[in-house]
Enzyme design. Structure first.
Site, PDB file in Angstrom:
ATOM      1  N   SER A  94      68.836  47.117 -31.037  1.00 13.13           N
ATOM      2  CA  SER A  94      69.364  46.003 -31.829  1.00 13.13           C
ATOM      3  C   SER A  94      70.803  46.238 -32.281  1.00 13.13           C
ATOM      4  CB  SER A  94      68.435  45.760 -33.021  1.00 13.13           C
ATOM      5  OG  SER A  94      68.731  44.565 -33.678  1.00 13.13           O
ATOM      6  N   ASP A 228      74.393  40.325 -32.599  1.00 16.28           N
ATOM      7  CA  ASP A 228      74.182  41.771 -32.512  1.00 16.28           C
ATOM      8  C   ASP A 228      73.795  42.139 -31.085  1.00 16.28           C
ATOM      9  OD1 ASP A 228      71.594  40.793 -32.423  1.00 16.28           O
ATOM     10  OD2 ASP A 228      70.751  42.412 -33.636  1.00 16.28           O
ATOM     11  N   ASP A 230      71.125  42.913 -29.356  1.00 17.93           N
ATOM     12  CA  ASP A 230      70.022  42.319 -28.591  1.00 17.93           C
ATOM     13  C   ASP A 230      69.850  40.832 -28.846  1.00 17.93           C
ATOM     14  OD1 ASP A 230      68.923  42.494 -31.177  1.00 17.93           O
ATOM     15  OD2 ASP A 230      66.904  42.832 -30.400  1.00 17.93           O
ATOM     16  N   ASP A 232      69.128  38.947 -31.516  1.00 18.93           N
ATOM     17  CA  ASP A 232      68.210  38.301 -32.460  1.00 18.93           C
ATOM     18  C   ASP A 232      68.867  38.020 -33.808  1.00 18.93           C
ATOM     19  OD1 ASP A 232      68.288  40.887 -33.424  1.00 18.93           O
ATOM     20  OD2 ASP A 232      66.131  41.252 -33.281  1.00 18.93           O
TER      21      ASP A 232
END
Length: 427
Positions: A94, A228, A230, A232
């Site tokens: 992440s 960010d 990833d 999400d």
């Protein structure tokens, strides 16, 4: 739990997160499922290929097929698992630096529950996996990206962004394969930053953890969105180059959704870290804020329990449950664009009416001797709280640190309180 934290398994690659562990996680997961496939996506980190190979080897050794999507945001894999009613794995850490990586396991759109994580850990500990005489295969699933983009475009088929100027910071991460295409399909003129897929650059001085980069660098965009690694999370930058944090985004979405009659039960779910200013704003609108533990999985659990369709975190992890089963930075950004179009107002206008009390967070390194149970620390926190400050002291679920957060109306006093708490914990 020994391996799973608040967002799957996470650690520095080669140290706390190894190929050997990934292989065993794959075997444990494969052993638990039958007649299903596992969809795997990853962000751009250099360790992603190695971890994917190890995971795939473990899964296929238990007779389960793997569908490999390549680079794809976490919410895209979640959507694909919902469409196919299958399991999914995302290899990503992440917002963490490049040396970190992680393993997130999904089922039918949702992160797996704690009980399933505990079951995987039990199997990891015993390492006595059942023998399977059928071997699974790894198959390319590159069309997964197009399925996700198609679903997003269908979701926002009435949103026309022709003439809109948008700047995107893609954090050199997974949204490099989705965000620009979607905005351009919808008619926007797009300026892009940090769109390399060099995994050594992911989240490095950019993206949602460094939103000032976009605020300082965007030139052509009237509005900006910074994701960010990833995909999400997302934060916004308004036309005056102010960073709009996740709490303010939630306030803007809540007001817009309420006007449309979309906000279920006049309720929003946040966490103990949600700013008191947002709570005050929502209360004035007749909307209740419910707080839960830090972590999007806990926000989602509470949303499902209370039948709420909006929740999230200050970090920009926003869940819009009538759109997606997980935080999706791209969906959040498009929802903001839709509200701006419908209201005819600038983002700065919508954000300024939401108070944001000063809030300072400091990380203190956690060791085996670190304790949050001392009477001295508890009394200190009680005294600070009695003086009108909001205090949250908690161990991080993704890093070996204790996070100290203090919120109030005087920044200088908050800084002194944070240092006092930091010394108390370190001693």
């Amino acid at each position: 739990m020994k391996y799973f934290g608040t967002d799957g398994i996470r650690g520095v690659f080669g140290e706390t997160l190894t190929d050997d562990l990934a292989f065993k996680v794959g075997k444990a997961l494969g052993e638990m499922i039958e007649n299903e496939k596992v969809i795997i996506g990853k962000d751009t980190r250099v360790s992603g290929d190695s971890l994917e190979a190890a995971l795939s080897a473990g899964i296929t050794s238990m007779g389960v097929d793997v569908l490999s999507c390549g680079i794809l945001p976490t919410p895209a894999v979640a959507l694909l698992t919902r469409i196919t009613r299958s399991f999914g794995v995302v290899i990503s850490a992440s917002h963490n630096p490049p040396e970190y990586n992680g393993i997130k396991i999904l089922k039918s759109g949702y992160k797996i529950p704690d009980k399933m994580e505990e079951e995987i850990e039990k199997r990891l500990e015993k390492e006595d996996f059942s023998k399977r005489y059928i071997v699974g295969r790894v198959k390319s699933f590159k069309e997964g990206k197009d399925m996700y983009i198609g679903a997003i475009l269908e979701m926002f088929k009435d949103l026309d962004l022709t003439g809109e100027r948008v700047s995107l910071d893609l954090a050199n991460g997974a949204t490099t394969v989705t965000a620009k295409d979607v905005f351009e399909f919808l008619g926007a003129s797009v300026e892009v930053f940090n769109h390399s897929q060099d995994g050594l650059l992911i989240n490095q001085g950019c993206g949602a953890t460094h939103p000032k980069f976009l605020a300082e660098q965007m030139k052509n965009g009237k509005i900006g969105f910074t994701f960010d690694g990833d995909g999400d999370r997302v934060l916004a930058v308004d036309e005056e180059r102010n960073v709009i944090n996740g709490d303010k985004i939630i306030g803007i979405l809540a007001n817009g959704m309420m006007r449309e009659g979309r906000l279920k039960n006049n309720m929003v779910v946040g966490t103990v870290m949600t700013n008191g200013g947002l709570e005050e704003y929502l209360k004035g609108k007749g909307v209740k804020l419910v707080r839960t533990k830090v972590g999007d999985k806990y926000v989602l659990e509470e949303m499902l329990r209370l039948r709420s369709n909006l929740g999230g975190e200050r970090s920009g992890h926003i869940i819009i449950l009538d759109r997606s089963t997980t935080g999706d930075g791209l969906i959040t950004a498009l929802e903001i664009m839709r509200i701006l179009k419908n209201s005819g107002k600038a983002l700065s206008e919508l954000a300024k009416v939401i108070p944001d009390y000063p809030q300072i967070t400091k990380n203190v390194k956690r060791t085996e001797k670190t304790s949050l149970e001392s009477d001295e620390l508890k009394k200190l926190i009680e005294k600070i709280t009695a003086d009108g400050y909001r205090v949250v002291v908690r161990p991080s679920g993704t890093e070996p640190v204790i996070r100290i957060t203090v919120e109030g109306k005087n920044r200088e006093e908050i800084e002194e309180i944070v240092e006092k708490l930091s010394r108390a914990i370190e001693s």
